[in-house]
Scaffold this motif. Sequence first.
Motif, mmCIF file in Angstrom:
data_model
loop_
_atom_site.group_PDB
_atom_site.id
_atom_site.type_symbol
_atom_site.label_atom_id
_atom_site.label_comp_id
_atom_site.label_asym_id
_atom_site.label_seq_id
_atom_site.Cartn_x
_atom_site.Cartn_y
_atom_site.Cartn_z
ATOM 1 N N UNK A 90 -6.835 20.474 -25.722
ATOM 2 C CA UNK A 90 -8.279 20.590 -25.862
ATOM 3 C C UNK A 90 -8.656 21.464 -27.052
ATOM 4 N N UNK A 91 -9.722 21.091 -27.706
ATOM 5 C CA UNK A 91 -10.229 21.847 -28.845
ATOM 6 C C UNK A 91 -10.715 23.220 -28.387
ATOM 7 N N UNK A 108 -14.097 25.675 -34.992
ATOM 8 C CA UNK A 108 -13.407 24.807 -34.037
ATOM 9 C C UNK A 108 -12.068 24.324 -34.596
ATOM 10 N N UNK A 109 -11.067 24.313 -33.727
ATOM 11 C CA UNK A 109 -9.735 23.873 -34.116
ATOM 12 C C UNK A 109 -8.921 23.574 -32.870
ATOM 13 N N UNK A 110 -7.727 23.052 -33.091
ATOM 14 C CA UNK A 110 -6.818 22.790 -31.979
ATOM 15 C C UNK A 110 -5.686 23.816 -31.997
ATOM 16 N N UNK A 111 -5.363 24.404 -30.860
ATOM 17 C CA UNK A 111 -4.317 25.433 -30.815
ATOM 18 C C UNK A 111 -2.974 24.912 -31.344
ATOM 19 N N UNK A 161 -8.069 16.625 -35.225
ATOM 20 C CA UNK A 161 -9.509 16.724 -34.959
ATOM 21 C C UNK A 161 -10.133 15.341 -34.824
ATOM 22 N N UNK A 162 -11.332 15.307 -34.286
ATOM 23 C CA UNK A 162 -12.042 14.039 -34.109
ATOM 24 C C UNK A 162 -12.309 13.354 -35.439
ATOM 25 N N UNK A 170 -6.386 9.575 -39.731
ATOM 26 C CA UNK A 170 -5.885 10.562 -40.685
ATOM 27 C C UNK A 170 -5.961 10.010 -42.108
ATOM 28 N N UNK A 171 -5.527 8.782 -42.285
ATOM 29 C CA UNK A 171 -5.564 8.168 -43.620
ATOM 30 C C UNK A 171 -6.993 8.047 -44.133
#
Length: 379
Positions: free
Chosen positions: A118-119, A127-130, A169-170, A221-222
């Motif tokens: 979870x973010x 905001x980030x992901x651990x 991330x989204x 991502x691309x």
Amino acid sequence: MKSALFILLAASLVSAAETPKPKPKPEFQYKSAGIEVSIPTADEPRVAAFNAATVKAAAKYLDDGAVSWVREKSCINCHTTGPYLTERPALIPLLGQANEEIVADFIDFVPKEVKEVKETATKSGHKHYPAAFTSVWRSLGLAEWDKHVTGKTSEHTEKSLRDMFERQSAAGAFVSHGEVEIPHITTDFELSLQAARAITAAPGWLSGLKDEKLAAKIAKLKAWLRQPVLKNDFDRVLRLQLAHYMPDLVPPAERDAALTLLSSKQHADGGWSTRDFSALNDWHFEISDYVRDLITNLPDAAKPESDAYMTALAIVLMRQSDIPATDKRIQRGIAWLKQEQRVSGRWWMQSLYRGNYHYITYIATCEALKALALCGEIK
């Protein structure tokens, strides 16, 4: 009156106790049983001549630093074991076998089960992901090991890559968080670029992928990498590396512009300076007062001198862009690197993060060996 004075004295003592004391200067950069690596300093003597013996000393420095970290610490990082496992496997034909303790440590950090992540957010609301840093470095290191040692993507590398994408991330990027060594993984583009490198390094993984959900994440991502928000000129020249790993994402005109930009920043002495590539506040979403004071108070703050990391990286970027090693820009950069190696085997560089352990010296040494290898200078 006495009670008032007592209260004031007590308050002052509490305040003094709460004021953090400066940390003592460390004696060693790396220390473990049988390993003692001194703190890098600017006044360490330079080598009399770059040769096979000084290359051997550089390789030993990298091995000792990474082994010491694995034995004494409990993390994968972007300044020692991360660079070691991402760059050292490719150099095995030139430097000899890499230390397998490092890859074993990376494998131990692969989660037993890939779960949804979870973010979260920093205190400032970023905001980030651990563990995004750790997952990217772990995956890239394992993928490079598979590429250069085993020849096939292992089960633990596959699992690590899947875990990495749980921290995407989204928007499709991998988000940077927390201060680290400038310029190593300070921007979202650089961290996302390393993730892209990981999926292209893992042998056959990308071409053989059948998981539609994971394929959608890679497509995201691309898409983000095609048109990212570039923070600074460092990100702009790193587009050359993206073009090397994923050529379809960077138009030829953009590559040409990045090469022109990179060339324009070469110094008269043949080197490049990291600090020429970004305004201080554009390295990261948040710069602490400590880092700001450290950098602005350096003796060469007004006109940064050439440094080993950026000089080596500039050479790597040009070689990855098919610029021949005989090119005058590259030759001048090689000459600078050769004369700047220190007798310990390291390439000194001033830390732009804490200014105590100078781990950027380790990163710079990895990059210098890579640059020289790509130019046929290591026999």
